[in-house]
Write an enzyme that holds these catalytic residues in place. Sequence first.
Site, PDB file in Angstrom:
ATOM      1  N   LYS A 139       0.843  -1.201   0.000  1.00 18.02           N
ATOM      2  CA  LYS A 139       0.000   0.000   0.000  1.00 18.02           C
ATOM      3  C   LYS A 139       0.874   1.246   0.000  1.00 18.02           C
ATOM      4  CE  LYS A 139      -2.013   2.109   3.531  1.00 18.02           C
ATOM      5  NZ  LYS A 139      -1.983   3.557   3.327  1.00 18.02           N
TER       6      LYS A 139
ATOM      7  N   GLY B 265       1.167  -1.085   8.930  1.00 17.15           N
ATOM      8  CA  GLY B 265       2.355  -0.291   8.644  1.00 17.15           C
ATOM      9  C   GLY B 265       3.416  -0.520   9.683  1.00 17.15           C
TER      10      GLY B 265
ATOM     11  N   LYS C 258      -6.443   8.408  -1.628  1.00 15.66           N
ATOM     12  CA  LYS C 258      -7.472   9.094  -0.832  1.00 15.66           C
ATOM     13  C   LYS C 258      -8.025  10.321  -1.566  1.00 15.66           C
ATOM     14  CE  LYS C 258      -6.528   7.570   3.863  1.00 15.66           C
ATOM     15  NZ  LYS C 258      -5.177   6.978   3.897  1.00 15.66           N
TER      16      LYS C 258
HETATM   17  O1  C5P Z   1       1.561   2.380  10.707  1.00 18.30           O
HETATM   18  P1  C5P Z   1       0.099   2.083  10.681  1.00 18.30           P
HETATM   19  O2  C5P Z   1      -0.197   0.583  10.724  1.00 18.30           O
HETATM   20  O3  C5P Z   1      -0.687   2.857  11.699  1.00 18.30           O
HETATM   21  O4  C5P Z   1      -0.354   2.573   9.229  1.00 18.30           O
HETATM   22  C1  C5P Z   1      -1.702   2.615   8.844  1.00 18.30           C
HETATM   23  C2  C5P Z   1      -1.799   2.983   7.395  1.00 18.30           C
HETATM   24  O5  C5P Z   1      -3.166   2.935   7.001  1.00 18.30           O
HETATM   25  C3  C5P Z   1      -1.297   4.371   7.067  1.00 18.30           C
HETATM   26  O6  C5P Z   1      -0.665   4.274   5.797  1.00 18.30           O
HETATM   27  C4  C5P Z   1      -2.545   5.225   6.963  1.00 18.30           C
HETATM   28  O7  C5P Z   1      -2.416   6.243   6.013  1.00 18.30           O
HETATM   29  C5  C5P Z   1      -3.573   4.202   6.494  1.00 18.30           C
HETATM   30  N1  C5P Z   1      -4.977   4.463   6.859  1.00 18.30           N
HETATM   31  C6  C5P Z   1      -5.420   4.566   8.161  1.00 18.30           C
HETATM   32  N2  C5P Z   1      -6.741   4.802   8.429  1.00 18.30           N
HETATM   33  C7  C5P Z   1      -7.624   4.923   7.421  1.00 18.30           C
HETATM   34  C8  C5P Z   1      -7.190   4.813   6.099  1.00 18.30           C
HETATM   35  C9  C5P Z   1      -5.857   4.561   5.855  1.00 18.30           C
HETATM   36  O8  C5P Z   1      -4.627   4.429   9.086  1.00 18.30           O
HETATM   37  N3  C5P Z   1      -8.906   5.089   7.680  1.00 18.30           N
END
Ligand code: C5P
Length: 225
Positions: free
Chosen positions: A36, A205, A64
Amino acid sequence: MMKKNKIFIACDTTNILKLKKIIKSTHNTKLRIGYKFGLEFLNSKNGKYFISKLKKKIIFADLKIHDIPNTCASTVKAIRYLNANYLTIHISSGLQSLKAAKKYSGKTKLVGVTTLTSLDNKSLKEIGYNKSIKELVLHQAKLAKKAKLDAIVCSAQEVKIVKKVFKKEIITPGIRLLGDLIGDQKRIMTPKEAFQNGATSLVIGRSLTKGNIKKNIQKLIRELK
Ligand code: C5P
């Protein structure tokens, strides 16, 4: 975890070397891995070019999109060259924008983003929304269905509600391996719980990309057992 379930690794970096390391340490595992790419990587100097050269990988372009119908449609057309498997749009762009984007998304799955997992009920009030997170996400899921979107992004805490009205793919970020730091996220869950609740795929992430990636993947596999 079933065969169709995927783990999307959030490649939140602008560093191509770091990205290559993430891909190298994760592509040969038992899991179905996708990559992603969010605003950070997509807006970096060589980001999109790098993605366009990736072969035989599941690509999730987390663009997004959040704009008026005409701009949403032309953005979807403009990004076609990436051949992404998944592309995100904010459901709050409105039904007409979702429909306009869907018209041109072709083979790419158009994914509706509900309410960011970094928001809680207090943050919603701050923005000026009167609904609770759960009510708002349910409402957004119905809109996604109306616009015939292919998938939804929501927190694992809302999967059960979303499932009632949205029968296609449900992708959940806000995932932390046991004992990991929450960071800026608010509505989090472990991978196992998220799948148990009915998520079809997870976005992970920092829990995977911080520290030793191979070890983190092994930890994830153990947790999913
Ligand atoms: O590091 P982490 O696991 O928190 O990363 C979460 C990822 O998911 C980030 O890339 C963030 O932009 C994305 N994301 C999110 N919540 C959403 C949509 C996307 O955390 N509702």
